[in-house]
Design an enzyme around this catalytic site. Structure first.
Site, PDB file in Angstrom:
ATOM      1  N   HIS A 171       0.914  -1.113   0.024  1.00 14.80           N
ATOM      2  CA  HIS A 171       0.166  -0.037   0.079  1.00 14.80           C
ATOM      3  C   HIS A 171       0.815   1.103  -0.006  1.00 14.80           C
ATOM      4  O   HIS A 171       2.142   1.338   0.738  1.00 14.80           O
ATOM      5  CB  HIS A 171      -0.708   0.075   1.315  1.00 14.80           C
ATOM      6  CG  HIS A 171      -2.181  -0.671   1.294  1.00 14.80           C
ATOM      7  ND1 HIS A 171      -2.592  -1.409   2.450  1.00 14.80           N
ATOM      8  CD2 HIS A 171      -2.893  -1.212   0.327  1.00 14.80           C
ATOM      9  CE1 HIS A 171      -3.643  -2.194   2.066  1.00 14.80           C
ATOM     10  NE2 HIS A 171      -3.923  -1.859   0.884  1.00 14.80           N
ATOM     11  N   CYS A 265      -1.996   2.840   9.057  1.00 14.85           N
ATOM     12  CA  CYS A 265      -2.987   1.835   8.567  1.00 14.85           C
ATOM     13  C   CYS A 265      -4.162   1.833   9.554  1.00 14.85           C
ATOM     14  O   CYS A 265      -5.386   1.593   9.073  1.00 14.85           O
ATOM     15  CB  CYS A 265      -2.596   0.388   8.746  1.00 14.85           C
ATOM     16  SG  CYS A 265      -1.258   0.239   7.374  1.00 14.85           S
TER      17      CYS A 265
HETATM   18  N1  ARG Z   1      -3.599  -7.129   6.402  1.00 12.65           N
HETATM   19  C1  ARG Z   1      -3.887  -6.036   5.975  1.00 12.65           C
HETATM   20  C2  ARG Z   1      -3.844  -6.290   4.318  1.00 12.65           C
HETATM   21  O1  ARG Z   1      -3.065  -6.639   3.863  1.00 12.65           O
HETATM   22  C3  ARG Z   1      -3.200  -4.869   6.237  1.00 12.65           C
HETATM   23  C4  ARG Z   1      -3.424  -3.572   5.778  1.00 12.65           C
HETATM   24  C5  ARG Z   1      -2.798  -2.086   6.235  1.00 12.65           C
HETATM   25  N2  ARG Z   1      -3.260  -1.249   5.924  1.00 12.65           N
HETATM   26  C6  ARG Z   1      -2.799  -0.201   5.125  1.00 12.65           C
HETATM   27  N3  ARG Z   1      -3.360   0.939   5.161  1.00 12.65           N
HETATM   28  N4  ARG Z   1      -1.645  -0.083   4.858  1.00 12.65           N
HETATM   29  O2  ARG Z   1      -4.968  -5.581   3.632  1.00 12.65           O
END
Ligand code: ARG
Length: 275
Positions: A171, A265
C-alpha cells in the site's frame, strides 16, 4: 525546519478497535497464519495509539468492529475522505470485501450523505496520500489505476499515479507519508523507476528513508504539522525528522505489524467532518 501549513492542527480520525484481530490468511508478505497473535496485546497497543491522538488534541471516532473481519482494524483502507466527500473502498481480495460496505454504512450514518460506492478496486487512504494541492495514488498490488481517475473526478483534485514494486510495501501508506509544505518522506526502493522520476521532480525536498526504517513500517506514519506519530523501531527516520524540526511520538504496534499494518493503517482521516 517545519514550514507552517494552512491546514488546521486538530484532526478528526476514524479508528476501529482490534477486537476481532487475527492473522487467519496471508494477503501480504508480513502475514503468517502459523505465527500466534496476542489479541490483548494488539488491543493495548492500539489503545495507546488512540489515546496518544487524543492527548495531542485530535478527535477520534470509532467504528464498531465486525466479527470475522480480522483486518478491519486497518481503518485507513475503509475509504478516502476529502472536503467532506467520501469515496468508498472496494477491496482487491475476497477476505476484506465486506469491509467496503461496512465502512460506507458508518459514513452514511455519520452524515456523509453523498458517500460514493466506487466502481473500481481501491483500498482507500491506504493507497491515496492527500497533499495540499494534489493527491498521490498507488497501483501495483491493490488499487487499480482506474480508481485513481474515478477519485480524481469525484474528489475534484488532481491525482498522480505511482507504481509500487516491492510486495512488502503493498500500500502507498507503507512506503510514503505526507510532510508539511507539500513534501513527503518515502522509501525509494518501493517504487518503479518511472515513479521515482515523478517523485524526484515533484518533491526535491523529500526525506528519503532507508530500507531498515521502511521495513519497520516507519513510513506508515501520521504527520499532523510538527507532530509525527510513527513506529518506535524506525530510529534513523525519527532522527532525521527531528533534525527537520518535528516532534516524533514513537509507538509500538508490533502485534498489528504481524498483519502488515502500522500507525497510519489504523487511522483514517476525516477531512473535515460534515455539518
Ligand atoms: N492485512 C492487511 C492487508 O493486507 C493490512 C492492511 C494495512 N493497511 C494499510 N493501510 N497499509 O490488507
Amino acid at each position: 525546519m517545519v514550514r507552517t501549513s494552512s491546514a488546521p492542527a486538530q484532526r478528526h480520525f476514524l479508528m476501529c478497535p482490534p477486537t476481532h484481530f487475527a492473522v487467519e490468511y496471508a494477503i501480504n508478505p508480513w502475514m503468517d497464519p502459523s505465527v500466534p497473535v496476542d489479541r490483548d496485546r494488539a488491543l493495548n497497543q492500539w489503545r495507546h495509539l488512540r489515546d496518544l491522538y487524543r492527548a495531542l488534541g485530535h478527535h477520534v471516532s470509532e467504528i464498531t468492529p465486525i466479527e470475522g473481519l480480522p483486518d478491519m482494524v486497518f481503518a485507513a483502507n475503509g475509504g478516502l475522505v476529502v472536503d467532506g466527500r467520501v469515496y468508498g473502498a472496494r477491496f482487491a481480495g475476497a477476505e476484506r470485501t465486506p469491509e467496503g460496505p461496512a465502512y460506507l454504512d458508518w459514513f452514511r450514518k455519520a452524515g456523509y450523505t453523498g458517500a460514493r460506492e466506487p466502481k473500481h478496486v481501491n483500498e482507500g487512504e491506504g493507497d491515496f496520500v492527500i497533499l495540499e494541492d494534489l493527491a498521490l495514488a498507488a497501483t501495483g498490488f491493490r488499487t487499480e489505476a482506474a480508481a485513481h481517475q474515478e477519485a480524481e473526478w469525484f474528489l475534484d483534485r488532481p491525482v498522480v499515479t505511482l507504481r509500487l514494486i516491492d510486495p512488502r510495501f503493498y500500500h502507498l501508506d507503507t512506503a510514503l507519508f505526507a510532510l508539511p509544505g507539500n513534501t513527503v518522506a518515502y522509501y525509494p526502493g518501493a517504487f518503479s523507476a518511472g515513479s521515482l522520476r515523478v517523485l524526484r521532480a515533484l518533491f526535491p525536498d523529500a526525506l528519503l528513508a532507508t530500507e531498515h526504517d521502511a521495513a519497520a513500517l516507519g513510513l506508515n506514519a501520521v504527520c499532523t504539522g510538527t507532530d509525527v506519530v510513527m513506529a518506535a523501531e524506525a530510529t534513523g527516520l525519527a532522527e532525521r525528522l527531528r533534525r527537520r524540526g518535528h516532534t516524533v511520538h514513537p509507538v509500538y504496534l508490533d502485534e498489528l505489524r504481524k498483519a502488515g499494518g502500522g500507525a497510519k493503517c489504523c487511522t483514517l482521516e476525516l477531512r473535515p467532518t460534515p455539518g
